[in-house]
Design a protein around this motif. Structure first.
Motif, PDB file in Angstrom:
ATOM      1  N   PHE A  73       4.892   2.544  10.706  1.00 29.90           N
ATOM      2  CA  PHE A  73       4.022   2.707   9.553  1.00 29.90           C
ATOM      3  C   PHE A  73       3.483   1.351   9.136  1.00 29.90           C
ATOM      4  O   PHE A  73       4.021   0.307   9.498  1.00 29.90           O
ATOM      5  N   GLY A  74       2.403   1.369   8.372  1.00 32.14           N
ATOM      6  CA  GLY A  74       1.802   0.122   7.933  1.00 32.14           C
ATOM      7  C   GLY A  74       0.758   0.364   6.867  1.00 32.14           C
ATOM      8  O   GLY A  74       0.395   1.509   6.555  1.00 32.14           O
ATOM      9  N   HIS A  75       0.267  -0.728   6.289  1.00 30.93           N
ATOM     10  CA  HIS A  75      -0.700  -0.646   5.200  1.00 30.93           C
ATOM     11  C   HIS A  75      -1.490  -1.941   5.193  1.00 30.93           C
ATOM     12  O   HIS A  75      -0.916  -3.017   5.337  1.00 30.93           O
ATOM     13  N   GLY A  86      -8.871   0.119   1.678  1.00 34.18           N
ATOM     14  CA  GLY A  86      -7.689  -0.067   2.491  1.00 34.18           C
ATOM     15  C   GLY A  86      -7.408   1.112   3.392  1.00 34.18           C
ATOM     16  O   GLY A  86      -8.141   2.100   3.426  1.00 34.18           O
ATOM     17  N   LYS A  87      -6.297   0.969   4.116  1.00 31.50           N
ATOM     18  CA  LYS A  87      -5.889   2.003   5.066  1.00 31.50           C
ATOM     19  C   LYS A  87      -4.376   1.911   5.202  1.00 31.50           C
ATOM     20  O   LYS A  87      -3.807   0.816   5.223  1.00 31.50           O
ATOM     21  N   VAL A 100      -4.682   7.294   6.406  1.00 32.70           N
ATOM     22  CA  VAL A 100      -5.398   7.492   5.150  1.00 32.70           C
ATOM     23  C   VAL A 100      -6.257   6.256   4.920  1.00 32.70           C
ATOM     24  O   VAL A 100      -5.743   5.148   4.820  1.00 32.70           O
ATOM     25  N   THR A 101      -7.574   6.461   4.849  1.00 31.88           N
ATOM     26  CA  THR A 101      -8.517   5.394   4.543  1.00 31.88           C
ATOM     27  C   THR A 101      -9.036   5.659   3.139  1.00 31.88           C
ATOM     28  O   THR A 101      -9.450   6.779   2.834  1.00 31.88           O
ATOM     29  N   TYR A 102      -9.008   4.642   2.279  1.00 28.11           N
ATOM     30  CA  TYR A 102      -9.344   4.893   0.873  1.00 28.11           C
ATOM     31  C   TYR A 102     -10.198   3.784   0.289  1.00 28.11           C
ATOM     32  O   TYR A 102     -10.255   2.663   0.790  1.00 28.11           O
ATOM     33  N   GLU A 113      -9.725   9.549   2.578  1.00 28.00           N
ATOM     34  CA  GLU A 113     -10.046  10.393   3.724  1.00 28.00           C
ATOM     35  C   GLU A 113      -8.817  10.377   4.637  1.00 28.00           C
ATOM     36  O   GLU A 113      -8.368   9.309   5.055  1.00 28.00           O
ATOM     37  N   VAL A 114      -8.284  11.555   4.926  1.00 28.85           N
ATOM     38  CA  VAL A 114      -7.066  11.675   5.719  1.00 28.85           C
ATOM     39  C   VAL A 114      -7.432  12.177   7.110  1.00 28.85           C
ATOM     40  O   VAL A 114      -8.121  13.192   7.245  1.00 28.85           O
TER      41      VAL A 114
END
Length: 160
Positions: A73-75, A86-87, A100-102, A113-114
């Motif tokens: 996982f990451g951010h 971000g994503k 998830v891009t937001y 957007e998922v």
């Protein structure tokens, strides 16, 4: 003795007569309320859409990948002070990766957007058969050797 008991019972009945008025508390009249109910002390709510203060710009990123435990996982996120973009992603148990891009700002809120990468896999579960975690112990000793001799008599022959 019987007459004393009878006399005590009669005295108790005489003291508990129902024709006597009930005592009025502890010798004083109950207080009467001398206050007025409080007046409401509220005002109209203040609007929460006051002037927006610009935030601090930032940029960060992190990621975790542990193949032994199956973690991935990451951010990453950045901001110019007004808009945050971000994503973040996480590996799901079914084999897919959720991304998830937001974007987020003060006027439009959080918009995401998922998407998913890969195809979900659902293998048939195998019955659990734990492997033994031990084996039979090896003997750590041998049979004991005798350490005694034939006993000798402590007495002599009897006299004749």
């Amino acid at each position: 003795m019987y007459s004393k008991v009878t006399l005590l019972c009669l005295a108790a009945v005489a003291l508990a007569r129902p024709d006597r008025p009930a005592p009025a508390g502890y010798g004083y009249a109950p207080p009467t309320p001398t206050y007025a109910p409080p007046q409401p002390s509220y005002s109209a709510p203040q609007p929460s859409y006051e002037k927006h203060e610009e935030g601090m710009p930032f940029d960060f990123e992190y990621a975790v990948k542990d193949d032994y435990k199956g973690l991935d996982f990451g951010h990453d996120s950045n901001s110019d002070g007004n808009v945050v973009t971000g994503k973040y992603y996480v590996a799901l148990p079914d084999g897919r990766t959720q991304i998830v891009t937001y974007t987020a700002d003060h006027y439009n809120g959080y918009q995401a957007e998922v998407t998913y990468e890969g195809e979900a896999q659902y293998p048939e579960p195998q019955p659990y058969k734990p492997a033994p975690s031990y084996s039979a112990p090896a003997p750590a000793y041998s049979a004991p050797a005798p350490t005694y001799e034939q006993p000798k008599p402590l007495y002599g022959a009897p006299p004749h």
